[in-house]
Design a protein around this motif. Structure first.
Motif, mmCIF file in Angstrom:
data_model
loop_
_atom_site.group_PDB
_atom_site.id
_atom_site.type_symbol
_atom_site.label_atom_id
_atom_site.label_comp_id
_atom_site.label_asym_id
_atom_site.label_seq_id
_atom_site.Cartn_x
_atom_site.Cartn_y
_atom_site.Cartn_z
ATOM 1 N N ARG A 567 1.236 -1.091 0.206
ATOM 2 C CA ARG A 567 -0.328 -0.013 0.010
ATOM 3 C C ARG A 567 0.847 0.942 -0.427
ATOM 4 O O ARG A 567 1.029 1.557 -1.111
ATOM 5 C CB ARG A 567 -0.859 -0.358 1.169
ATOM 6 C CG ARG A 567 -1.910 -0.879 1.151
ATOM 7 C CD ARG A 567 -2.898 -1.085 2.392
ATOM 8 N NE ARG A 567 -3.799 -1.751 3.540
ATOM 9 C CZ ARG A 567 -3.150 -3.379 3.771
ATOM 10 N NH1 ARG A 567 -1.700 -3.782 2.807
ATOM 11 N NH2 ARG A 567 -3.960 -4.027 4.577
ATOM 12 N N ASP A 633 -1.995 6.717 -2.335
ATOM 13 C CA ASP A 633 -2.946 7.597 -2.275
ATOM 14 C C ASP A 633 -4.271 8.288 -3.536
ATOM 15 O O ASP A 633 -5.225 9.071 -3.003
ATOM 16 C CB ASP A 633 -2.788 8.698 -1.233
ATOM 17 C CG ASP A 633 -1.735 8.186 0.017
ATOM 18 O OD1 ASP A 633 -2.733 7.039 -0.041
ATOM 19 O OD2 ASP A 633 -0.857 8.592 0.227
ATOM 20 N N PRO A 636 -8.085 6.092 -8.090
ATOM 21 C CA PRO A 636 -9.476 5.811 -7.949
ATOM 22 C C PRO A 636 -9.841 4.931 -7.238
ATOM 23 O O PRO A 636 -8.974 3.784 -7.308
ATOM 24 C CB PRO A 636 -9.775 5.408 -9.692
ATOM 25 C CG PRO A 636 -8.417 5.659 -10.208
ATOM 26 C CD PRO A 636 -7.179 5.399 -9.499
ATOM 27 N N ALA A 637 -10.883 4.751 -6.061
ATOM 28 C CA ALA A 637 -11.092 4.396 -5.876
ATOM 29 C C ALA A 637 -11.023 2.732 -5.992
ATOM 30 O O ALA A 637 -10.356 1.569 -5.124
ATOM 31 C CB ALA A 637 -12.845 4.551 -5.069
ATOM 32 N N PRO A 638 -11.978 1.898 -7.388
ATOM 33 C CA PRO A 638 -11.864 0.699 -7.530
ATOM 34 C C PRO A 638 -10.115 -0.031 -7.753
ATOM 35 O O PRO A 638 -10.644 -1.252 -7.168
ATOM 36 C CB PRO A 638 -12.650 0.641 -9.366
ATOM 37 C CG PRO A 638 -12.802 2.259 -8.931
ATOM 38 C CD PRO A 638 -12.154 2.832 -8.329
ATOM 39 N N GLU A 639 -9.997 0.698 -8.469
ATOM 40 C CA GLU A 639 -8.263 0.192 -8.002
ATOM 41 C C GLU A 639 -7.497 0.072 -6.731
ATOM 42 O O GLU A 639 -6.674 -0.770 -6.704
ATOM 43 C CB GLU A 639 -7.082 1.546 -9.494
ATOM 44 C CG GLU A 639 -7.331 0.730 -10.497
ATOM 45 C CD GLU A 639 -8.942 0.719 -11.346
ATOM 46 O OE1 GLU A 639 -9.634 0.188 -11.619
ATOM 47 O OE2 GLU A 639 -9.401 2.227 -10.818
ATOM 48 N N LYS A 640 -7.854 0.967 -5.885
ATOM 49 C CA LYS A 640 -7.015 0.955 -4.647
ATOM 50 C C LYS A 640 -7.804 -0.375 -3.994
ATOM 51 O O LYS A 640 -7.209 -1.013 -3.243
ATOM 52 C CB LYS A 640 -7.503 2.230 -3.712
ATOM 53 C CG LYS A 640 -6.954 2.741 -2.027
ATOM 54 C CD LYS A 640 -7.259 3.413 -1.269
ATOM 55 C CE LYS A 640 -6.823 4.817 -1.806
ATOM 56 N NZ LYS A 640 -6.667 5.915 -1.636
ATOM 57 N N SER A 641 -9.128 -0.489 -3.891
ATOM 58 C CA SER A 641 -9.716 -1.625 -3.153
ATOM 59 C C SER A 641 -9.226 -3.186 -3.679
ATOM 60 O O SER A 641 -8.505 -3.178 -2.539
ATOM 61 C CB SER A 641 -11.197 -1.713 -3.207
ATOM 62 O OG SER A 641 -11.722 0.032 -2.936
ATOM 63 N N SER A 720 -2.658 2.596 -13.065
ATOM 64 C CA SER A 720 -4.020 1.983 -12.534
ATOM 65 C C SER A 720 -4.791 1.888 -13.688
ATOM 66 O O SER A 720 -5.547 0.292 -13.553
ATOM 67 C CB SER A 720 -5.320 3.486 -12.456
ATOM 68 O OG SER A 720 -6.221 3.685 -12.403
#
Length: 913
Positions: A567, A633, A636-641, A720
């Motif tokens: 992360r 940080d 995008p949210a889907p890739e971070k998840s 991403s």
């Protein structure tokens, strides 16, 4: 009827196979709107039922609809009922054979529900063993060798092409057709003998339209006729035929294909409509998005791009004279249509001297009819002579606006400033041409255009003025001139005192036959080896920078390492050891140890191998971070998840992805140029004393500088996009376990140019398939007919260009079908924004006000008239006549029709007989 061929209903299929995935989130419900999973479930049941009463079934679902999975559904149900069943798959070539092997494994793991010990084992792996794809003679030997074995392989794979190669004789007195028939009959007899007269329980023939010319007299037809066997003595008890274009060129194609497996007398008086109704399944693909299902007419957008000579009278005169000479020299001795097609191919083969040389030496065995991938045509010698005359006068090769028009379409106007606003998939282009010289010429020109962009960025970061940039350009972006201008030819960085590298070296072994096609700027980042007694090319500031990112013993190797927790975590120590009397350090291996030592998923012996002999641990003077940790940080949210899920539950996937992204950044994308530009800019801003400061401190300062660049960077875009498609790439496109954490991605190290080509003469086609389906290079893939069928190129691309028009509407549809497929970029765009944005673009460049326009216009008009009938298997022969009429044809280009509705011509049915 055998007991295990009793009729099924879709609910029976759904008990064992879930086309929505083994998670169970989707279930079959006949009273709900039919999505693709339901259509595939119904397709398996329908095909099974046809085979329960007939020796053959024809799966003719539209291209890109998942016919492979439907066929595997039939095969797995057969294995469930008859565990020792033997299944043969015949696919056009080895690339597609490997695709079948991948799809079988993925189908069993992801869609077959029960670990029953027949089809699926407790480890989710397939129980039927799979033979390596083999030519028919080798496959026959394998079956004979296994005849008395306790464990017989259950899935055999061979190629259609091997039927064409049973006779290898240059003796013109040999009747090759008769010899092929005899050789195939021998193989048939040997297999039947080795299987006690049973042959295969099921044979699956992929791209069955290859057998449409039943009476064409080719070796393939003769061999197939004998190998498949007569209807009363077949090589397989049941045969499942697959083709998206059953009436590829004419309506009678359907009867011709079926006649290999059914008594010809029984079907000779049946209409094609009756044959399709009795034996076939034909449904149209539906792309699901925003709560709707879309047919192709709702999102396909055909565009014709006119190209003009404009202000180049000498080039226009060249081709006017060429047309005149062509008619004078060839008109009396060559069939008219072929002559006229040759005119277009003349345009495509125009190029510099080395192309003319190669045209004489290239050898290719076409795997499809008509010898579509021309290496030479009737006009080749004429064109070469006229080109030499032109160069002797104008000191350059004759140019052509059609080249330039396509290059303009396939290259962005800017790579770096617009990175935040331009989706990466917009840079992906699939181009089809007719003959081999075209792929090389277009590859060269697209790479040259990209070099302008890449070199411009490098020059800008160095602060070079226009005069310096022009000087470098005139040298064709040479290493020598670059080194002279960069002033770094003798420099070695403080952290680069040895040459120890990781396993991903990316060095070249010398001059390749096609080096002149490659990106010259990308070559600046390559370390050249000495070969054949020759001195290696000098290193460059670019190659040293790339080397420093790869050397495990240099602090800058930490830049592209994953974060310690996958992360944003940092690292706290590195290895220190003595080697050859010198103090050494290893940073990247120590980082890998810190990621893996607390996780049980990684074997202990692998960790032991990371520690250098006699090494101890030394603390950093402050924690060390990585680019990965800074990018996290900004994702995008889907890739971070997804990344968090890998880090938490599947760290082996995260580690594999780390190898993938590192290889892509270093070798197969403009990210290495972007990183180099950041570093040059960073160093230019340092005071002299800072340039020689503590190397750890300098690294952290550069990381802070890079952090400011990330939000608008290509690096973020590539990172991403790579996350979003990584698992699908591993499981659907290539033979690579998604959690193969200890495997490198050397394939990507060979893909250093923005454009490359696939033809019958090119090797490593699987490398190109991988690269094009990734966000990495090649951005532009230029292909002959070798990539026209059976190849998935859809994960990143939504644009296809017909530089050389297809021979028939069937060929045209197969080309478009490489990217118009389920679960690809077109599909995801429909889910994100619906069909209003013309999710799939199909482009036809043409030379305005020329015979080229006549050819394209005639084809578009005929295609429009026939393709709806072709979709419904009702058309007659395709008229290839070229009409000299240059007005009005544009109205026949297809544009999205939002309310277009298509009804399946031959749907699945489950009524009583």
């Amino acid at each position: 009827m055998s007991d295990f061929w009793r009729r099924l209903k879709p609910v029976d299929v759904a008990k064992w196979i879930n086309f929505g995935g083994v998670s169970g989130e989707w279930t079959y419900a006949p009273d709900q709107p039919a999505g693709m999973a339901a259509l595939q479930t119904e397709g398996v049941a329908h095909l099974w039922n046809v085979l329960s009463k007939s020796p053959v079934a024809l799966l003719a679902d539209e291209v890109g609809m998942g016919k492979t999975f439907e066929a595997l559904g039939v095969a797995t149900l057969l294995w469930r009922k008859k565990p020792d069943a033997k299944v043969l798959v015949i696919a056009p070539n080895r690339d597609i054979c490997y695709h079948w092997r991948r799809e079988f494994r993925e189908f069993v793991k992801s869609h077959y529900l029960c670990a029953d010990g027949h089809v699926k084992g407790p480890d989710n792996e397939p129980m039927p063993s799979v033979e390596e794809p083999l030519p028919l003679p080798k496959l026959t030997e394998t079956i004979e060798n296994q005849a008395y074995s306790d464990r017989l392989s259950k899935l055999y794979i061979t190629t259609i092409h091997s039927l064409s190669g049973l006779v290898d004789s240059w003796d013109e007195t040999v009747d090759k057709t008769a010899a092929a028939r005899k050789a195939a009959q021998s193989l048939h007899n040997r297999i039947m003998a080795a299987t006690d007269g049973n042959g295969f329980d099921l044979m699956i023939v992929d791209e069955a339209h290859y057998f449409r010319n039943r009476w064409g007299g080719s070796q393939r037809v003769a061999a197939a006729d004998s190998f498949f066997g007569k209807h009363d003595h077949p090589i397989a008890r049941r045969t499942l035929l697959l083709t998206a274009t059953p009436s590829h060129t004419r309506l009678e194609d359907v009867r011709s294909i079926l006649s290999y497996f059914i008594d010809e007398a029984a079907i000779k008086d049946e209409s094609v409509e009756i044959l399709m109704r009795n034996y076939a399944l034909r449904r149209f693909r539906r792309m699901e998005g925003q709560g709707f299902s879309f047919t192709k007419h709702q999102y396909r957008h055909e565009i014709a791009t006119p190209c003009r000579f404009e202000d180049s009278p000498q080039n226009e005169m060249f081709f006017a004279l060429y047309q005149k000479r062509l008619i004078e020299d060839c008109g009396e001795t060559h069939e008219k249509r072929r002559l006229l097609y040759g005119y277009l191919e003349g345009f495509e083969s125009a190029g510099p001297d080395e192309h003319s040389r190669e045209t004489q030496t290239v050898s290719e065995k076409p795997e499809v009819e008509h010898s579509k991938d021309f290496k030479a045509a009737d006009d080749t010698e004429l064109l070469q002579k006229m080109s030499r005359d032109f160069r002797s006068i104008f000191r350059s090769a004759p140019d052509h606006p059609k080249y330039d028009g396509l290059v303009n379409l396939c290259t962005p106007s800017d790579l770096f400033r617009m990175a935040a606003d331009r989706p990466l998939h917009e840079d992906k282009h699939l181009v089809f041409v007719r003959r081999i010289p075209s792929v090389r010429e277009l590859t060269k020109r697209v790479n040259e255009r990209y070099d302008e962009l890449l070199a411009g960025h490098i020059a800008e970061t160095h602060g070079w003025d226009e005069e310096a940039r022009l000087r470098w350009k005139k040298s064709n972006w040479s290493r020598e001139v670059f080194n002279e201008m960069a002033g770094a030819s003798d420099r070695r960085d403080a952290d680069s005192e040895d040459d120890q590298m990781d396993d991903m070296e990316g060095e070249t072994d010398g001059v390749d036959d096609h080096d002149y096609l490659r990106s010259r700027v990308a070559d600046l980042f390559v370390t050249k080896k000495a070969t054949d007694g020759r001195q290696p090319a000098p290193p460059t500031d670019c190659s040293r920078f790339s080397l420093n990112l790869r050397k495990t013993t240099g602090i800058f190797s930490m830049l592209l390492e994953p974060a310690s927790d996958y992360r944003s975590g940092a690292y706290h120590w590195h290895y220190h050891f003595v080697q050859g009397g010198k103090q050494r350090m290893d940073f990247a291996k120590a980082a890998q140890m810190q990621r893996m030592e607390t996780r049980t998923e990684f074997p202990r012996e692998a960790l032991d191998a990371l520690r250098p002999h006699g090494a101890d641990q030394r603390e950093y003077d402050a924690p060390i971070g990585t680019i990965w940790g800074r990018v996290f940080d900004h994702l995008p949210a889907p890739e971070k998840s997804r990344l968090v899920e890998w880090a938490t539950a599947r760290p082996r996937i995260a580690e594999n992805f780390a190898n993938y992204i590192k290889a892509g950044f270093l070798f197969a994308s403009p990210v290495i140029v972007e990183l180099y530009g950041w570093y040059v800019t960073f160093e230019r801003g340092l005071a002299d004393d800072e340039k020689h400061a503590n190397v750890q401190r300098r690294y952290r300062k550069f990381l802070d500088f890079a952090d400011l660049q990330i939000p608008n960077s290509l690096l973020l875009k590539y990172f991403s996009s790579a996350i979003a498609t990584f698992e699908q790439l591993c499981t659907k496109i290539i033979d690579h376990e998604v959690d193969a954490w200890d495997k490198g991605w050397r394939t990507l190290t060979t893909l250093s140019s923005p454009a490359w080509y696939a033809s019958g003469e090119s090797s490593h086609r699987q490398h190109l398939i991988l690269g094009f389906n990734s966000p990495f290079y090649p951005n532009t893939l230029i292909a002959t007919s070798v990539f026209q069928e059976g190849v998935n190129l859809h994960l990143q691309c939504r644009r296809v260009h017909h530089y050389g028009i297809a021979w028939t509407p069937g060929d045209n549809e197969q080309r478009v079908g490489r990217i118009d497929r389920l679960f690809g970029k077109v599909n995801s765009l429909l889910q994100e924004q619906g069909p209003d944005m013309s999710a799939l673009e199909i482009n036809y460049p043409y030379l305005k006000d020329s015979f080229d326009e006549d050819q394209v216009g005639s084809f578009i008009e005929r295609k429009y008239a026939v393709e709806d009938k072709m979709d419904r298997c009702t058309q007659g022969d395709f008229d290839r006549e070229i009409r000299l009429n240059r007005s009005g044809w544009e109205v026949f280009l297809r544009t999205p029709v939002p309310d277009a509705v298509l009804t399946d011509p031959y749907p699945a049915s489950f009524g009583r007989d």
